[in-house]
Design a protein around this motif. Structure first.
Motif, PDB file in Angstrom:
ATOM      1  N   VAL A  42       0.900  -1.486   0.107  1.00 34.09           N
ATOM      2  CA  VAL A  42       0.117  -0.023  -0.107  1.00 34.09           C
ATOM      3  C   VAL A  42       0.840   1.111  -0.017  1.00 34.09           C
ATOM      4  O   VAL A  42       0.574   2.374  -0.968  1.00 34.09           O
ATOM      5  N   PHE A  43       1.921   1.221   0.752  1.00 38.70           N
ATOM      6  CA  PHE A  43       2.699   2.254   1.083  1.00 38.70           C
ATOM      7  C   PHE A  43       3.622   2.571  -0.389  1.00 38.70           C
ATOM      8  O   PHE A  43       3.749   3.830  -0.939  1.00 38.70           O
ATOM      9  N   SER A  44       3.844   1.560  -1.321  1.00 37.03           N
ATOM     10  CA  SER A  44       4.693   1.873  -2.333  1.00 37.03           C
ATOM     11  C   SER A  44       3.623   2.232  -3.483  1.00 37.03           C
ATOM     12  O   SER A  44       4.233   3.092  -4.380  1.00 37.03           O
ATOM     13  N   ALA A  45       2.449   1.405  -3.425  1.00 34.54           N
ATOM     14  CA  ALA A  45       1.495   1.661  -4.520  1.00 34.54           C
ATOM     15  C   ALA A  45       0.809   3.168  -4.227  1.00 34.54           C
ATOM     16  O   ALA A  45       0.406   3.653  -5.356  1.00 34.54           O
ATOM     17  N   SER A  46       0.621   3.667  -3.291  1.00 31.89           N
ATOM     18  CA  SER A  46      -0.167   4.891  -3.078  1.00 31.89           C
ATOM     19  C   SER A  46       0.819   6.250  -2.845  1.00 31.89           C
ATOM     20  O   SER A  46       0.304   7.196  -2.751  1.00 31.89           O
ATOM     21  N   PHE A  47       2.011   5.849  -3.202  1.00 39.57           N
ATOM     22  CA  PHE A  47       2.866   6.970  -2.898  1.00 39.57           C
ATOM     23  C   PHE A  47       2.841   8.376  -3.739  1.00 39.57           C
ATOM     24  O   PHE A  47       2.652   9.321  -3.301  1.00 39.57           O
ATOM     25  N   PRO A  48       2.666   7.811  -4.949  1.00 42.04           N
ATOM     26  CA  PRO A  48       2.548   8.958  -6.086  1.00 42.04           C
ATOM     27  C   PRO A  48       1.285   9.778  -5.967  1.00 42.04           C
ATOM     28  O   PRO A  48       1.060  10.837  -6.016  1.00 42.04           O
ATOM     29  N   GLN A  49      -0.035   8.945  -5.606  1.00 40.81           N
ATOM     30  CA  GLN A  49      -1.156   9.604  -5.499  1.00 40.81           C
ATOM     31  C   GLN A  49      -1.407  10.354  -4.494  1.00 40.81           C
ATOM     32  O   GLN A  49      -1.974  11.540  -4.120  1.00 40.81           O
ATOM     33  N   SER A  50      -0.772   9.807  -3.047  1.00 40.57           N
ATOM     34  CA  SER A  50      -0.636  10.512  -2.118  1.00 40.57           C
ATOM     35  C   SER A  50       0.187  11.849  -2.053  1.00 40.57           C
ATOM     36  O   SER A  50      -0.360  12.710  -1.498  1.00 40.57           O
ATOM     37  N   VAL A  51       1.141  11.796  -2.995  1.00 39.62           N
ATOM     38  CA  VAL A  51       2.048  13.216  -2.953  1.00 39.62           C
ATOM     39  C   VAL A  51       1.228  14.162  -3.854  1.00 39.62           C
ATOM     40  O   VAL A  51       0.983  15.405  -3.540  1.00 39.62           O
ATOM     41  N   ARG A  52       0.596  13.687  -4.723  1.00 38.60           N
ATOM     42  CA  ARG A  52      -0.296  14.556  -5.879  1.00 38.60           C
ATOM     43  C   ARG A  52      -1.580  15.042  -4.887  1.00 38.60           C
ATOM     44  O   ARG A  52      -1.935  16.489  -4.991  1.00 38.60           O
ATOM     45  N   GLY A 270       8.984  -0.715  -5.161  1.00 38.19           N
ATOM     46  CA  GLY A 270       8.853   0.728  -5.147  1.00 38.19           C
ATOM     47  C   GLY A 270       9.344   1.091  -6.681  1.00 38.19           C
ATOM     48  O   GLY A 270       9.192   2.388  -6.805  1.00 38.19           O
ATOM     49  N   ALA A 271       9.701   0.500  -7.607  1.00 37.29           N
ATOM     50  CA  ALA A 271      10.159   0.549  -9.027  1.00 37.29           C
ATOM     51  C   ALA A 271       8.732   0.648  -9.880  1.00 37.29           C
ATOM     52  O   ALA A 271       9.395   0.900 -10.967  1.00 37.29           O
ATOM     53  N   SER A 272       7.716   0.360  -9.367  1.00 38.76           N
ATOM     54  CA  SER A 272       6.704   0.428 -10.675  1.00 38.76           C
ATOM     55  C   SER A 272       6.612   2.050 -11.265  1.00 38.76           C
ATOM     56  O   SER A 272       6.698   2.850 -10.629  1.00 38.76           O
ATOM     57  N   ALA A 282      -4.352   2.320  -8.001  1.00 39.97           N
ATOM     58  CA  ALA A 282      -3.096   1.404  -7.956  1.00 39.97           C
ATOM     59  C   ALA A 282      -3.153   0.833  -6.558  1.00 39.97           C
ATOM     60  O   ALA A 282      -2.586  -0.293  -6.325  1.00 39.97           O
ATOM     61  N   ALA A 283      -3.464   1.537  -5.470  1.00 40.99           N
ATOM     62  CA  ALA A 283      -3.454   0.989  -4.186  1.00 40.99           C
ATOM     63  C   ALA A 283      -4.627   0.224  -3.797  1.00 40.99           C
ATOM     64  O   ALA A 283      -4.696  -0.457  -2.282  1.00 40.99           O
ATOM     65  N   ASN A 284      -5.656   0.159  -4.526  1.00 45.69           N
ATOM     66  CA  ASN A 284      -6.837  -0.336  -4.054  1.00 45.69           C
ATOM     67  C   ASN A 284      -7.278  -1.716  -4.885  1.00 45.69           C
ATOM     68  O   ASN A 284      -6.552  -2.607  -4.660  1.00 45.69           O
ATOM     69  N   ASP A 285      -8.303  -1.487  -5.978  1.00 45.77           N
ATOM     70  CA  ASP A 285      -8.562  -2.674  -6.510  1.00 45.77           C
ATOM     71  C   ASP A 285      -7.423  -3.196  -7.585  1.00 45.77           C
ATOM     72  O   ASP A 285      -7.496  -4.256  -7.900  1.00 45.77           O
ATOM     73  N   ALA A 286      -6.709  -2.420  -7.960  1.00 48.39           N
ATOM     74  CA  ALA A 286      -5.602  -2.734  -8.970  1.00 48.39           C
ATOM     75  C   ALA A 286      -4.142  -2.988  -8.412  1.00 48.39           C
ATOM     76  O   ALA A 286      -3.049  -3.188  -8.858  1.00 48.39           O
ATOM     77  N   ILE A 287      -4.065  -3.376  -7.161  1.00 48.53           N
ATOM     78  CA  ILE A 287      -2.797  -3.524  -6.307  1.00 48.53           C
ATOM     79  C   ILE A 287      -1.988  -4.714  -6.685  1.00 48.53           C
ATOM     80  O   ILE A 287      -0.912  -4.703  -6.642  1.00 48.53           O
ATOM     81  N   TYR A 288      -2.926  -5.665  -7.089  1.00 45.37           N
ATOM     82  CA  TYR A 288      -2.035  -6.839  -7.591  1.00 45.37           C
ATOM     83  C   TYR A 288      -1.439  -6.596  -8.888  1.00 45.37           C
ATOM     84  O   TYR A 288      -0.276  -7.188  -8.912  1.00 45.37           O
ATOM     85  N   ALA A 289      -1.847  -5.720  -9.771  1.00 38.82           N
ATOM     86  CA  ALA A 289      -0.945  -5.422 -10.942  1.00 38.82           C
ATOM     87  C   ALA A 289       0.317  -4.737 -10.457  1.00 38.82           C
ATOM     88  O   ALA A 289       1.408  -4.874 -10.889  1.00 38.82           O
ATOM     89  N   VAL A 290       0.268  -3.861  -9.437  1.00 37.23           N
ATOM     90  CA  VAL A 290       1.565  -3.139  -8.896  1.00 37.23           C
ATOM     91  C   VAL A 290       2.385  -4.329  -8.429  1.00 37.23           C
ATOM     92  O   VAL A 290       3.663  -4.095  -8.550  1.00 37.23           O
ATOM     93  N   ILE A 291       1.871  -5.270  -7.576  1.00 37.70           N
ATOM     94  CA  ILE A 291       2.804  -6.595  -7.123  1.00 37.70           C
ATOM     95  C   ILE A 291       3.431  -7.276  -8.262  1.00 37.70           C
ATOM     96  O   ILE A 291       4.557  -7.390  -8.279  1.00 37.70           O
ATOM     97  N   GLY A 292       2.612  -7.417  -9.361  1.00 38.76           N
ATOM     98  CA  GLY A 292       3.109  -8.019 -10.643  1.00 38.76           C
ATOM     99  C   GLY A 292       4.338  -7.334 -11.240  1.00 38.76           C
ATOM    100  O   GLY A 292       5.199  -7.864 -11.612  1.00 38.76           O
TER     101      GLY A 292
END
Length: 457
Positions: A42-52, A270-272, A282-292
Motif C-alpha cells: 500500500v505504501f509503495s502503490a499509494s505514494f505517487p497519488q498521496s503526493v499529488r 517501489g520501482a513501478s 493502484a493502491a486499491n482494486d489494482a494493487i495486484y498489478a503493482v505487485i506483478g
C-alpha cells in the motif's frame, strides 16, 4: 425484560462449555504475513497519488495504519471472546446491516464516489456498509441454518426464507450499485446453504435463478456491458487509439502493461512506473498489478500461496469446529476471503470480467480491512478448540501410560476421553485417536447435534 437483561441473555454461553486451547499458529502467521505484506505494498502503490493529493507521500499509509489498528483491535476481541456469544446477536447484527444498507441510499447520508453511492461518512472517514453486510450475513446464516435441521430441505421452510433474505440483502447492495460485493455475498450464503445440508435440487433451483439474475444485472447497465465487451475483445483493441475501448479498458490495459513489465522477478520494490497516475486505483482494486510489476510472477505466486494456506487452515477450522454454528461460520468467513481474493485477482488479470473489489488484507485499508480482520478473529477463536494443549505435552506421561492407552480394549480417560461424553458435551476435539474416530463419524453423517446432522463435512 429490559435491554440489559436481554443482551446478557443473548451473550450467555450454553452450558456445554468447551475449553479453549492454542490458536492455529499457521492461520495466525498467514494473516500476519498478509497484513504486513499488504502494508508495504500500500505504501509503495499509494505514494505517487498521496503526493499529488496531499503533498505528503505518507498520508495514505497513515490512514491505512489507522484502519489496521481498528481492525487489529476487532481481531483481538473476536479472537478472545467465545464465538458462541455472537450467536444470540446474529439477528440484531443483520437488522443493523439492513438499516445501514438502506441509509447509504439516502441523499445527504450516503457518500457518492466514482459513480456509486456505497459509503457513509463518519467524520473524516467513510464506512462501506456492504463490508459489514458480509460479516452480518455470515453470522446470521450460521445461526439460522444450524437451527433448521431437516426443515432446511423443505421448500417452504428452507429454500423460500433463505432466498428471500439473501435477495433482500443483495438487492440493497445492487441499488448502490456494487456488483462485486453482491457477488461475494451470494457466494458466502450459497456455500453455507450447501454445507448446512441443502438438497441438490434446491441448489440447482437457486443457482439457476441466481445465474439468470447475474446476467440480467451484468447487461442491465451500460458500464457493466462495456466491461464484458472489454473482457471479450482482443488485446490489440485495448491499445488501438481509434478504438472506443481505449478509454473503457484503460485500467485493464495499464494493468497488463504492469504485469508485462514485471516479468518473472519484477522491477524491484517501489520501482513501478504504472502507479505514477497511469494505473487507476493502484493502491486499491489494482494493487495486484503493482505487485506483478514490482515483484514479478514470484510476488504474485507468493500472494496466491498465502491465500491457499488461509483457505486450508480456515476450512480445517470449519471441519473440526465443536458445533455446527462454528463450522458454518468458519466456512462462510473463509469462503468470503478466498472468493473476494479470486474475484479481485481474476478481474485485474482479465481472467474474468473486471469488477471493482479490494484484495483482502492487501488493498488500501478502510472498513474492508477492519471488518476482514474482525471476521478472521472469529475463525481464530473457533480454531482454538482444535489443538488441545495436552496433545502438545503428551510426552510428559509415562511410557507405561502411553502403552496402556494404545493397548486393545484399554482407553484410560486421562489420555483418551470417551467419544460419547465429548460429543454430548459439545467439547472441542482433542487427542488424535479421538479426532480420527470423530472424523470418520462426521464424514458419514453420524455425528449429531441436538439430533441433527452437523454439516456436509
Amino acid at each position: 425484560m429490559n435491554l440489559r437483561g436481554w443482551l446478557r441473555q443473548q451473550l450467555a454461553l450454553p452450558r456445554d462449555r468447551h475449553p479453549l486451547y492454542e490458536p492455529d499458529i499457521w492461520l495466525l502467521c498467514t494473516l500476519f504475513v498478509l497484513v504486513m505484506f499488504g502494508t508495504v505494498m500500500v505504501f509503495s502503490a499509494s505514494f505517487p497519488q498521496s503526493v499529488r493529493e496531499t503533498g505528503n507521500g505518507y498520508s495514505y499509509l497513515f490512514r491505512h495504519l489507522l484502519w489496521l489498528g481498528i481492525g487489529s483491535l476487532g481481531f483481538l476481541v473476536t479472537s478472545l471472546v467465545d464465538y458462541r456469544r455472537w450467536r444470540g446477536l446474529a439477528p440484531l447484527a443483520l437488522m443493523a446491516v439492513l438499516v445501514l444498507l438502506a441509509l447509504v441510499l439516502v441523499p445527504g447520508v450516503g457518500v457518492r464516489l466514482w459513480g456509486a453511492q456505497r459509503w457513509i461518512g463518519v467524520g473524516p472517514f467513510t464506512v462501506q456498509p456492504a463490508e459489514l453486510a458480509k460479516l452480518g450475513l455470515a453470522l446470521f446464516f450460521a445461526a439460522w441454518l444450524s437451527k433448521r435441521g431437516e426443515r432446511l430441505r423443505s421448500f417452504r421452510e428452507g429454500l423460500v426464507p433463505f432466498a428471500l433474505l439473501l435477495g433482500l440483502v443483495v438487492g440493497l447492495v445492487m441499488l448502490q450499485p456494487d456488483l462485486g460485493s453482491a457477488t461475494v455475498l451470494a457466494i458466502i450464503a450459497l456455500s453455507m446453504f450447501f454445507l448446512a445440508g441443502a438438497s441438490l435440487s434446491q441448489l440447482a433451483l437457486i443457482g439457476g435463478a441466481g445465474a439468470v439474475g447475474f446476467v440480467a444485472l451484468a447487461l442491465g447497465a451500460s458500464y457493466r456491458r462495456d466491461r464484458l465487451l472489454v473482457f471479450l475483445s482482443p488485446d490489440q483493441d485495448l491499445f488501438n487509439p481509434q478504438s472506443k475501448l481505449l478509454n473503457i479498458g484503460w485500467q485493464l490495459a495499464q494493468a497488463r502493461l504492469a504485469f508485462a513489465s514485471g516479468g518473472p522477478f519484477g522491477d524491484g520494490l517501489g520501482a513501478s512506473r504504472q502507479k505514477f497516475l497511469w494505473l487507476p486505483a493502484a493502491a486499491n482494486d489494482a494493487i495486484y498489478a503493482v505487485i506483478g510489476e514490482e515483484l514479478g510472477m514470484v510476488g504474485c505466486a507468493f500472494v496466491l500461496v498465502l491465500f491457499l494456506v488461509l483457505a486450508w487452515r480456515g476450512y480445517r477450522a470449519a471441519r473440526w469446529a465443536p458445533d455446527q454454528f462454528g463450522s458454518l461460520l468458519a466456512a462462510g468467513i473463509t469462503t468470503w476471503m478466498v472468493a473476494q481474493a479470486l474475484i479481485n485477482i481474476g478481474g485485474i488479470t482479465s481472467t474474468i470480467p473486471f469488477t471493482g473489489i479490494p484484495l483482502p488484507f492487501i488493498s488500501y485499508g478502510g472498513s474492508a480491512l477492519a471488518v476482514s480482520l474482525t471476521a478472521m478473529g472469529i475463525v481464530v477463536n473457533i480454531s482454538r478448540g482444535l489443538v488441545p494443549r495436552r496433545v502438545l505435552t503428551k510426552s510428559r506421561h509415562s511410557t507405561s501410560q502411553m502403552q496402556a492407552a494404545s493397548a486393545p480394549g484399554r482407553h484410560p480417560s486421562v489420555l483418551r476421553p470417551s467419544l460419547r461424553a465429548r460429543e454430548g458435551a459439545g467439547a472441542s476435539l482433542g487427542y488424535h485417536a479421538v479426532g480420527r474416530s470423530f472424523g470418520r463419524a462426521r464424514r458419514t453423517g453420524e455425528r449429531q447435534s441436538n439430533g441433527r446432522p452437523v454439516s456436509r463435512w
